[in-house]
Enzyme design. Structure first.
Site, mmCIF file in Angstrom:
data_model
loop_
_atom_site.group_PDB
_atom_site.id
_atom_site.type_symbol
_atom_site.label_atom_id
_atom_site.label_comp_id
_atom_site.label_asym_id
_atom_site.label_seq_id
_atom_site.Cartn_x
_atom_site.Cartn_y
_atom_site.Cartn_z
ATOM 1 N N ASP A 13 0.917 -1.291 -0.019
ATOM 2 C CA ASP A 13 -0.027 -0.034 -0.093
ATOM 3 C C ASP A 13 0.976 1.178 0.089
ATOM 4 O OD1 ASP A 13 -2.415 1.691 0.261
ATOM 5 O OD2 ASP A 13 -2.237 1.697 2.327
ATOM 6 N N GLY A 46 -3.741 8.809 -4.365
ATOM 7 C CA GLY A 46 -5.200 9.463 -4.624
ATOM 8 C C GLY A 46 -5.097 10.832 -5.432
ATOM 9 N N CYS A 77 -4.417 -1.475 -1.618
ATOM 10 C CA CYS A 77 -4.737 -0.119 -1.845
ATOM 11 C C CYS A 77 -5.764 -0.145 -3.252
ATOM 12 C CB CYS A 77 -3.520 0.459 -2.482
ATOM 13 S SG CYS A 77 -3.410 2.172 -2.857
ATOM 14 N N THR A 79 -6.806 2.608 -5.017
ATOM 15 C CA THR A 79 -6.337 3.481 -5.896
ATOM 16 C C THR A 79 -5.293 2.639 -6.930
ATOM 17 O OG1 THR A 79 -6.263 5.274 -4.247
ATOM 18 C CG2 THR A 79 -5.304 5.773 -6.365
ATOM 19 N N CYS A 191 -11.137 3.028 0.168
ATOM 20 C CA CYS A 191 -9.801 3.434 0.343
ATOM 21 C C CYS A 191 -9.611 2.343 1.905
ATOM 22 C CB CYS A 191 -9.730 4.883 0.643
ATOM 23 S SG CYS A 191 -7.665 5.324 1.070
ATOM 24 N N THR A 192 -8.122 1.767 1.664
ATOM 25 C CA THR A 192 -8.118 0.967 2.748
ATOM 26 C C THR A 192 -7.449 1.546 3.894
ATOM 27 O OG1 THR A 192 -5.606 0.727 1.800
ATOM 28 C CG2 THR A 192 -7.531 -1.111 1.279
HETATM 29 N N1 DGL Z 1 -4.940 3.417 0.724
HETATM 30 C C1 DGL Z 1 -4.778 3.904 -0.625
HETATM 31 C C2 DGL Z 1 -6.200 3.467 -1.267
HETATM 32 O O1 DGL Z 1 -6.952 2.189 -0.944
HETATM 33 C C3 DGL Z 1 -5.195 5.399 -0.808
HETATM 34 C C4 DGL Z 1 -3.962 6.165 -0.178
HETATM 35 C C5 DGL Z 1 -3.271 7.227 -0.932
HETATM 36 O O2 DGL Z 1 -4.029 7.902 -1.605
HETATM 37 O O3 DGL Z 1 -1.940 6.956 -1.134
HETATM 38 O O4 DGL Z 1 -6.855 3.860 -2.162
#
Ligand code: DGL
Length: 266
Positions: A13, A46, A77, A79, A191-192
């Site tokens: 991630d 993101g 993740c 994204t 989003c995780t």
């Molecule tokens: N954890 C990411 C997700 O699930 C997003 C974090 C980021 O934007 O870097 O989209």
């Protein structure tokens, strides 16, 4: 493909969001050796373009696979998954598990027929999300809000710092103020990082709203793909970061609570 029993599962991630998947995975496979990889130098994804995210994720996962020889990699993740999953699957030979917005379970749960979706800006505009909505949305209304500004508060919370409540209020307010937003009874945390703020989000949405995320389903998928394989930890589980180690260090206590004993720079 043959792997030794100490071959790890790689969880990738941008930051601590992947821990929501790791937490569920530990419940199913406590013996599995894990490497937790955080692209902290690239955080947040993101707010990046599709090309930037795809190049970064494919490049990093390729290099990490060569170095750590994982038996499976999970892109924890949304994204990165909604943008780069297909590309990564084409270049790596190990099974790759992605993370996609839990629209299907949310559509099965809603009673009002209005579902909210909180993800990063880059996630909510993906055709992948349009396809999930068309396939599983059951004709319900899906109200999307890009809330990349919740990523930093989730990271802060795990460093033991206060959570920016104003950012939570803004994200919830944005969904509520959309047409039919007052009828939202189910919200997909796409989003995780966001399940780490579930308490704060639930408080702000108030009673009558159920938050749904995909982490348990992803962990089940991983467990299914490695079923029957042997696990033996030859070294303590570790987390690697693409950013400076000093900036990762404050997360050590939170990582330790997920069974991560060592921190290294990738
Ligand atoms: N954890 C990411 C997700 O699930 C997003 C974090 C980021 O934007 O870097 O989209």
């Amino acid at each position: 493909m043959d792997h030794s029993a100490s071959s790890p599962i790689l969880i990738f991630d941008t930051g601590v969001g992947g821990l929501t998947v790791l937490g569920e995975l530990r419940k199913l496979l406590p013996e599995a050796p894990v490497i937790f990889a955080a692209d902290q130098a690239g955080l947040p994804y993101g707010e990046k373009t599709e090309a930037e995210v795809a190049a970064r994720v494919a490049g990093l996962l390729g290099r990490m696979s060569e170095r750590y020889r994982p038996r499976l990699a999970c892109i924890a993740c949304n994204t990165a998954s909604t943008i780069a999953l297909g590309m990564v699957r084409e270049v790596l030979e190990i099974p790759i598990v992605g993370t996609v917005p839990a629209i299907k379970p949310a559509a099965a749960m809603t009673r009002t027929g209005v579902v909210g979706l909180l993800g990063t800006q880059a996630t909510i505009r993906q055709a992948y999300v349009d396809r999930l909505e068309a396939e599983f949305g059951n004709g319900h209304r899906l109200l999307r809000h890009g809330a990349a500004e919740l990523v930093a508060p989730a990271e802060a919370k795990l460093r033991g710092e206060p959570v920016d409540r104003e950012a939570i209020r803004r994200a919830v307010g944005a969904l509520r103020s959309m047409p039919d937003g007052d009828r939202i009874d189910t919200v997909v945390l796409a989003c995780t990082h966001f399940p780490l703020l579930a308490e704060e989000l639930a408080e702000e949405f108030g009673p009558g709203v159920t938050l749904v995320d995909g982490s348990a389903g992803i962990a089940r998928r991983i467990a299914h793909l490695v079923e029957g394989q042997e696990f033996a930890r030859s070294v303590p589980d570790m987390a690697v970061t693409t950013g400076p180690l000093e900036e990762f260090q404050p997360l050590a206590p939170a990582l330790k609570s997920y069974g991560i004993e060592r921190l290294e720079r990738f």
